[in-house]
Design a protein around this motif. Structure first.
Motif, PDB file in Angstrom:
ATOM      1  N   LEU A 178      17.939  16.025  -6.079  1.00 27.70           N
ATOM      2  CA  LEU A 178      17.124  17.236  -6.181  1.00 27.70           C
ATOM      3  C   LEU A 178      16.764  17.433  -7.648  1.00 27.70           C
ATOM      4  O   LEU A 178      17.632  17.716  -8.469  1.00 27.70           O
ATOM      5  CB  LEU A 178      17.886  18.454  -5.667  1.00 27.70           C
ATOM      6  N   ASN A 179      15.498  17.232  -7.970  1.00 24.37           N
ATOM      7  CA  ASN A 179      15.037  17.334  -9.372  1.00 24.37           C
ATOM      8  C   ASN A 179      15.957  16.574 -10.322  1.00 24.37           C
ATOM      9  O   ASN A 179      16.344  17.066 -11.375  1.00 24.37           O
ATOM     10  CB  ASN A 179      14.925  18.791  -9.805  1.00 24.37           C
ATOM     11  N   VAL A 190      23.748  24.897  -7.635  1.00 27.68           N
ATOM     12  CA  VAL A 190      22.808  23.805  -7.911  1.00 27.68           C
ATOM     13  C   VAL A 190      21.574  24.350  -8.621  1.00 27.68           C
ATOM     14  O   VAL A 190      21.077  23.740  -9.570  1.00 27.68           O
ATOM     15  CB  VAL A 190      22.417  23.054  -6.617  1.00 27.68           C
ATOM     16  N   THR A 191      21.076  25.502  -8.197  1.00 28.09           N
ATOM     17  CA  THR A 191      19.887  26.059  -8.858  1.00 28.09           C
ATOM     18  C   THR A 191      20.172  26.341 -10.328  1.00 28.09           C
ATOM     19  O   THR A 191      19.298  26.175 -11.167  1.00 28.09           O
ATOM     20  CB  THR A 191      19.383  27.343  -8.168  1.00 28.09           C
ATOM     21  N   GLU A 192      21.419  26.740 -10.646  1.00 26.99           N
ATOM     22  CA  GLU A 192      21.784  27.003 -12.043  1.00 26.99           C
ATOM     23  C   GLU A 192      21.910  25.709 -12.840  1.00 26.99           C
ATOM     24  O   GLU A 192      21.387  25.609 -13.950  1.00 26.99           O
ATOM     25  CB  GLU A 192      23.096  27.787 -12.097  1.00 26.99           C
ATOM     26  N   VAL A 193      22.610  24.721 -12.279  1.00 25.82           N
ATOM     27  CA  VAL A 193      22.834  23.454 -12.982  1.00 25.82           C
ATOM     28  C   VAL A 193      21.514  22.728 -13.228  1.00 25.82           C
ATOM     29  O   VAL A 193      21.267  22.198 -14.313  1.00 25.82           O
ATOM     30  CB  VAL A 193      23.804  22.549 -12.184  1.00 25.82           C
ATOM     31  N   VAL A 194      20.654  22.696 -12.213  1.00 31.45           N
ATOM     32  CA  VAL A 194      19.397  21.966 -12.303  1.00 31.45           C
ATOM     33  C   VAL A 194      18.302  22.805 -12.962  1.00 31.45           C
ATOM     34  O   VAL A 194      17.248  22.303 -13.302  1.00 31.45           O
ATOM     35  CB  VAL A 194      18.958  21.497 -10.888  1.00 31.45           C
ATOM     36  N   LYS A 195      18.600  24.092 -13.153  1.00 30.54           N
ATOM     37  CA  LYS A 195      17.644  25.036 -13.737  1.00 30.54           C
ATOM     38  C   LYS A 195      16.376  25.135 -12.886  1.00 30.54           C
ATOM     39  O   LYS A 195      15.244  25.089 -13.394  1.00 30.54           O
ATOM     40  CB  LYS A 195      17.326  24.677 -15.179  1.00 30.54           C
ATOM     41  N   ARG A 197      31.377  23.716   0.487  1.00 32.14           N
ATOM     42  CA  ARG A 197      31.632  22.281   0.495  1.00 32.14           C
ATOM     43  C   ARG A 197      30.447  21.408   0.094  1.00 32.14           C
ATOM     44  O   ARG A 197      30.616  20.354  -0.471  1.00 32.14           O
ATOM     45  CB  ARG A 197      32.164  21.837   1.852  1.00 32.14           C
ATOM     46  N   TYR A 198      29.222  21.793   0.416  1.00 33.50           N
ATOM     47  CA  TYR A 198      28.046  20.965   0.141  1.00 33.50           C
ATOM     48  C   TYR A 198      27.180  21.610  -0.941  1.00 33.50           C
ATOM     49  O   TYR A 198      27.220  22.813  -1.152  1.00 33.50           O
ATOM     50  CB  TYR A 198      27.210  20.774   1.407  1.00 33.50           C
ATOM     51  N   ASP A 199      26.355  20.783  -1.591  1.00 32.32           N
ATOM     52  CA  ASP A 199      25.373  21.293  -2.546  1.00 32.32           C
ATOM     53  C   ASP A 199      24.093  21.697  -1.838  1.00 32.32           C
ATOM     54  O   ASP A 199      23.354  22.555  -2.303  1.00 32.32           O
ATOM     55  CB  ASP A 199      25.020  20.215  -3.577  1.00 32.32           C
ATOM     56  N   CYS A 200      23.841  21.039  -0.709  1.00 28.10           N
ATOM     57  CA  CYS A 200      22.565  21.194  -0.020  1.00 28.10           C
ATOM     58  C   CYS A 200      22.768  20.957   1.476  1.00 28.10           C
ATOM     59  O   CYS A 200      23.632  20.168   1.865  1.00 28.10           O
ATOM     60  CB  CYS A 200      21.600  20.154  -0.604  1.00 28.10           C
ATOM     61  N   ILE A 201      21.983  21.647   2.279  1.00 25.27           N
ATOM     62  CA  ILE A 201      21.955  21.390   3.719  1.00 25.27           C
ATOM     63  C   ILE A 201      20.507  21.127   4.108  1.00 25.27           C
ATOM     64  O   ILE A 201      19.625  21.937   3.831  1.00 25.27           O
ATOM     65  CB  ILE A 201      22.522  22.567   4.538  1.00 25.27           C
ATOM     66  N   VAL A 202      20.300  19.978   4.721  1.00 22.57           N
ATOM     67  CA  VAL A 202      18.987  19.622   5.247  1.00 22.57           C
ATOM     68  C   VAL A 202      19.043  19.869   6.751  1.00 22.57           C
ATOM     69  O   VAL A 202      19.858  19.286   7.449  1.00 22.57           O
ATOM     70  CB  VAL A 202      18.646  18.143   4.939  1.00 22.57           C
ATOM     71  N   GLY A 203      18.177  20.755   7.225  1.00 23.00           N
ATOM     72  CA  GLY A 203      18.174  21.117   8.638  1.00 23.00           C
ATOM     73  C   GLY A 203      16.960  20.580   9.372  1.00 23.00           C
ATOM     74  O   GLY A 203      16.212  19.736   8.869  1.00 23.00           O
TER      75      GLY A 203
END
Length: 124
Positions: free
Chosen positions: A7-8, A29-34, A83-89
């Protein structure tokens, strides 16, 4: 099934969830990846599969997601994920023709099978 996607430029531990009607990324994740996040005009109720288990979605973002042969800009809700950084649905999987092959423990994109993480790899 779980696998890392990018992701980015960030390697995100991702759950491919056929029961999810949303695509989510964690606030961390939004904070780390800005990632620029946008406040929703009308918060959305997030209902989980158990009685009394619900939350609200207040923010969203657009992110470039890279997984196997796929590189796309996509909308994600920002939600507290355990537990996860991202969920793809389902929305993401339908749009990009992703199949979950449980017999072979693979995530298939445009006919290209990508092995899911093994239980041991997930523990690491």
């Amino acid at each position: 099934m779980a696998r890392y996607i990018t992701l980015n430029g960030f390697r995100a531990y991702t759950l491919f969830d056929s029961g999810s009607t949303t695509n989510s990324v964690s606030p961390q994740v939004t904070e780390v990846v800005k990632l620029p996040v946008f406040q929703l005009d009308n918060p959305v109720t997030l209902q989980l599969g158990c009685i009394g288990s619900r939350s609200k979605i207040f923010y969203s973002c657009n992110v470039t997601a890279v997984f196997g042969p796929l590189s796309v800009d996509h909308y994600f809700d920002v939600t507290n994920i355990d537990r996860y950084d991202c969920i793809v649905g389902n929305p993401w999987m339908r749009e990009h023709r992703v199949l979950l092959d449980f017999a072979n423990d693979a995530i298939v994109i445009n006919g290209v099978p990508i092995p899911a993480l093994t239980e041991g790899e997930e523990q690491e």
